[in-house]
Design a protein around this motif. Structure first.
Motif, PDB file in Angstrom:
ATOM      1  N   LEU A 259      38.757  43.119  37.913  1.00  0.00           N
ATOM      2  CA  LEU A 259      38.116  42.144  37.035  1.00  0.00           C
ATOM      3  C   LEU A 259      38.812  40.795  37.218  1.00  0.00           C
ATOM      4  O   LEU A 259      40.015  40.742  37.459  1.00  0.00           O
ATOM      5  CB  LEU A 259      38.229  42.600  35.575  1.00  0.00           C
ATOM      6  CG  LEU A 259      37.551  43.928  35.241  1.00  0.00           C
ATOM      7  CD1 LEU A 259      37.923  44.376  33.832  1.00  0.00           C
ATOM      8  CD2 LEU A 259      36.050  43.828  35.379  1.00  0.00           C
ATOM      9  N   ASP A 260      38.036  39.723  37.082  1.00  0.00           N
ATOM     10  CA  ASP A 260      38.599  38.379  37.206  1.00  0.00           C
ATOM     11  C   ASP A 260      39.478  38.093  35.992  1.00  0.00           C
ATOM     12  O   ASP A 260      39.003  38.118  34.862  1.00  0.00           O
ATOM     13  CB  ASP A 260      37.438  37.374  37.298  1.00  0.00           C
ATOM     14  CG  ASP A 260      37.913  35.924  37.437  1.00  0.00           C
ATOM     15  OD1 ASP A 260      39.112  35.662  37.204  1.00  0.00           O
ATOM     16  OD2 ASP A 260      37.089  35.068  37.775  1.00  0.00           O
ATOM     17  N   PRO A 261      40.780  37.805  36.221  1.00  0.00           N
ATOM     18  CA  PRO A 261      41.693  37.606  35.086  1.00  0.00           C
ATOM     19  C   PRO A 261      41.383  36.364  34.257  1.00  0.00           C
ATOM     20  O   PRO A 261      41.822  36.277  33.115  1.00  0.00           O
ATOM     21  CB  PRO A 261      43.065  37.470  35.759  1.00  0.00           C
ATOM     22  CG  PRO A 261      42.777  37.048  37.149  1.00  0.00           C
ATOM     23  CD  PRO A 261      41.477  37.709  37.513  1.00  0.00           C
ATOM     24  N   LEU A 262      40.651  35.417  34.823  1.00  0.00           N
ATOM     25  CA  LEU A 262      40.455  34.142  34.128  1.00  0.00           C
ATOM     26  C   LEU A 262      39.047  33.996  33.538  1.00  0.00           C
ATOM     27  O   LEU A 262      38.628  32.901  33.191  1.00  0.00           O
ATOM     28  CB  LEU A 262      40.735  32.971  35.079  1.00  0.00           C
ATOM     29  CG  LEU A 262      42.132  32.939  35.701  1.00  0.00           C
ATOM     30  CD1 LEU A 262      42.329  31.684  36.525  1.00  0.00           C
ATOM     31  CD2 LEU A 262      43.203  33.023  34.616  1.00  0.00           C
ATOM     32  N   MET A 263      38.318  35.122  33.454  1.00  0.00           N
ATOM     33  CA  MET A 263      36.975  35.038  32.900  1.00  0.00           C
ATOM     34  C   MET A 263      36.832  36.102  31.826  1.00  0.00           C
ATOM     35  O   MET A 263      37.316  37.221  32.002  1.00  0.00           O
ATOM     36  CB  MET A 263      35.949  35.253  34.019  1.00  0.00           C
ATOM     37  CG  MET A 263      34.523  34.899  33.639  1.00  0.00           C
ATOM     38  SD  MET A 263      33.373  35.241  34.980  1.00  0.00           S
ATOM     39  CE  MET A 263      33.347  33.669  35.804  1.00  0.00           C
TER      40      MET A 263
ATOM     41  N   TYR B  68      39.821  38.420  27.474  1.00  0.00           N
ATOM     42  CA  TYR B  68      40.120  38.424  28.907  1.00  0.00           C
ATOM     43  C   TYR B  68      40.609  39.819  29.285  1.00  0.00           C
ATOM     44  O   TYR B  68      41.184  40.523  28.443  1.00  0.00           O
ATOM     45  CB  TYR B  68      41.195  37.383  29.228  1.00  0.00           C
ATOM     46  CG  TYR B  68      40.708  35.975  29.073  1.00  0.00           C
ATOM     47  CD1 TYR B  68      40.004  35.356  30.103  1.00  0.00           C
ATOM     48  CD2 TYR B  68      40.923  35.267  27.895  1.00  0.00           C
ATOM     49  CE1 TYR B  68      39.546  34.062  29.958  1.00  0.00           C
ATOM     50  CE2 TYR B  68      40.456  33.961  27.743  1.00  0.00           C
ATOM     51  CZ  TYR B  68      39.768  33.366  28.777  1.00  0.00           C
ATOM     52  OH  TYR B  68      39.302  32.084  28.649  1.00  0.00           O
TER      53      TYR B  68
END
Lengths: 264, 321
Positions: A97-101, A145
């Motif tokens: 998973l994208d850590p910043l979204m 997040y």
């Protein structure tokens, strides 16, 4: 729905054969397990189906979804298959998973891409999906997040994302390997339940024999890029087995007593 | 957040005090002395003593230091040589150095972001290898040599641009001012973008190989679509750091390049001040550069925290512990 892999062979640019003449097929509601040690080519098979082989690797043979050849499909067309008809869950939910979204926005991606869902309609569907994977406090989780969630919660999010567009086939590549044993059992039970409820076809890739026999019926055993045995979970548990399968089986039973499979 | 800024400001002030002491001490340890450098050969001891008393260099070092610090606050630091206020000397040079370094930075960013991303995404194909090789070459060649090559070709051979200098009237003739800055800007930009391309390339490679890009592609995104959606923000965190450092470095690069192109900017001012042992000018200039670097670092950190909420979470946990 039929997903058919026929004589699939994968070679590197240096001419090394990583996968040799692999064939299997799975139909609607089927649950196929692919088992083998690391390097056996099981994850590579999954990547080939998604058309996401690492650069430099070449696949020959046939991969068909309802008779439609995927290996020669142009990238544009293949993108309409990925996430919509065949989706995938990966081993490590933290990095997958994208850590910043926020989780909600990530699930919104495939909904917008394949279903043209945006705004409130998307939000409703996102919450519905988080509910489907049995997450608590869904409003809060949608706005969290990934690093604010536990490992099990992350993998539930990854499942929600993969199932967002109700794919025909879900490929799960070692989805429980990175999780704690207790969480592992929870995720397997959830996966079992989701597959039952949605009628999605499951291709489950793992090195972990007890885990594979717990959620699948048909089983392919792979070693060094070959299929060494095509069996069922029932037969695998009760024996007799091919010599290599026996080795895997012995290794598994030595560590832990084999749990009973839920369904026949 | 308030706590974070307060802590950083305290650290900033502490760094400045330390830096000012180091700058001051090191300059006093330089061989050569202000009065001697000003008066030259053939002066009498009496004359030297007179000038020393006038400049205050006969006082104990700590006293010289405190009076310098005091002069920083009311802006009364004056040059040993021209006796002009240093603040005026510096502001008179800013119209050259500031546009030079900012333009160089902007050009370098515009060159290196696309090149770095391309070099990262296509790292295994010819394009990627060529871009990497070019940036290695840019790193290996000294800045002044690039400047000399550009002068040789564009000024001496083709006669398109002036080889150096800056119009006496300054920015009154913007066209002439700009043409005299083109080669210096390109020179600094080449050196800077060589460094930046490498960082942007490796940030891009990290992103391209990341699991979340694979996930996005497995959901139906194209490679570029996935990069736009997830890569920009994730890749920005390390890149912002290097951009901040490079913006500060562009001022330092100006010191060398102004000399090559005979531009009367801060760099030239610094060099003349060092050779003339004009300590107040050197001290104030170096301190100014230190402030710029420290403030850039602070801004970079703020920007990174805005991009990556994890940084706020960790420092909040650290502050409450």
């Amino acid at each position: 729905m039929t997903l058919d892999v026929h004589n699939l062979t994968i070679t590197t640019s240096t001419g090394l054969t990583l996968l040799n003449d692999v064939s299997w097929s799975v139909t609607s509601g089927g649950r196929l397990g692919i088992i083998g040690e690391s390097g056996s080519g099981k994850s590579l098979t999954a990547a080939a189906i998604m058309g996401l082989l690492p650069t430099g690797m070449r696949a020959t043979g046939r991969i068909t979804l309802d008779g439609r050849e995927l290996t020669t499909l142009p990238e544009r067309e293949l993108r309409k298959v990925r996430g919509a008809r065949i989706a995938m869950v990966f081993q490590e939910p933290l990095t997958a998973l994208d850590p910043l979204m926020t989780v909600g926005k990530q699930i919104a991606g495939p909904l917008k891409l394949h279903r043209k869902l945006t705004g409130q309609a998307a939000r409703t569907r996102i919450l519905e999906l988080l509910q489907l994977v049995a997450l608590p406090d869904i409003e809060r989780i949608a706005d969290s997040y990934p690093w604010q969630l536990s490992g099990g919660q992350r993998q539930r999010v990854a499942l929600a994302m993969a199932l967002a567009c109700e794919p025909d086939v879900l490929i799960a590549d070692e989805p429980t390997t990175a999780l704690d044993v207790t969480v592992q059992a929870e995720i397997l039970a959830l996966l079992d339940d989701l597959i039952n409820r949605t009628g999605t076809t499951l291709v489950f890739v793992s090195h972990d024999l007890p885990v594979v026999t717990r959620v699948t019926n048909d089983i392919i055993v792979m070693r060094d890029g070959h299929v060494t045995e095509h069996t069922t979970a029932q037969r695998l548990v009760n024996g007799p087995r091919e010599p290599y399968t026996q080795q895997l089986f012995d290794a598994a039973t030595r560590i832990t007593a084999l749990p009973r499979k839920a369904q026949p | 957040m308030v706590r974070f800024i307060a802590l950083r400001l305290a650290a900033l002030i502490a760094s400045l005090v330390l830096a000012s002491a180091v700058i001051f001490y090191v300059l006093r340890k330089l061989p050569g002395e202000s009065a001697g450098a000003t008066l030259g050969v053939g002066t009498t001891v009496d004359q030297l003593d007179l000038l020393r008393a006038e400049l205050g260099t006969d006082l104990p070092v700590w006293q010289q230091y405190t009076s310098w610090i005091a002069s920083l606050f009311d802006g009364s630091t004056t040059s040993f040589i021209s006796r002009e206020p240093v603040s005026e000397l510096i502001t008179s040079k800013l119209p050259i150095t500031l546009p030079l370094s900012i333009a160089a930075f902007v050009v370098a960013v515009l060159i290196s972001i696309p090149l770095g991303v391309i070099a990262g995404v296509y790292r295994e194909s010819v394009v990627g290898v060529v871009v990497s090789a070019l940036s290695q070459l840019g790193l290996a060649i000294p800045v002044f040599w690039v400047g000399l090559l550009l002068v040789w070709w564009f000024a001496l051979r083709e006669r398109w641009l002036p080889s150096g200098g800056f119009p006496r009237t300054g920015w009154e003739d913007p066209g002439a001012a700009i043409t005299s800055l083109v080669l210096p800007v390109v020179t600094i930009a080449i050196a800077m973008s060589s460094v930046m391309v490498r960082y942007i390339r490796s940030a891009t490679i990290d992103v391209v190989q990341s699991d979340y890009i694979r996930t996005a592609r497995s959901l139906g995104y194209s490679m570029w679509g996935a990069l736009a959606r997830h890569g920009l923000r994730n890749g920005a965190v390390p890149v912002v750091a290097i951009l901040g450092i490079e913006l500060a470095t562009s001022l330092l690069g100006a010191v060398v390049v102004e000399n090559v192109f005979a531009l009367p900017g801060l760099g030239t001012l610094l060099l003349t001040a060092v050779t003339g042992r004009d300590f107040p000018v050197v001290q104030n200039l170096v301190l100014l550069l230190t402030v710029v670097v420290l403030v850039m670092n602070f801004l970079v950190e703020l920007l990174q925290r805005a991009i990556d909420p994890r940084l706020q979470a960790t420092s909040a946990a650290g502050a409450s512990a």
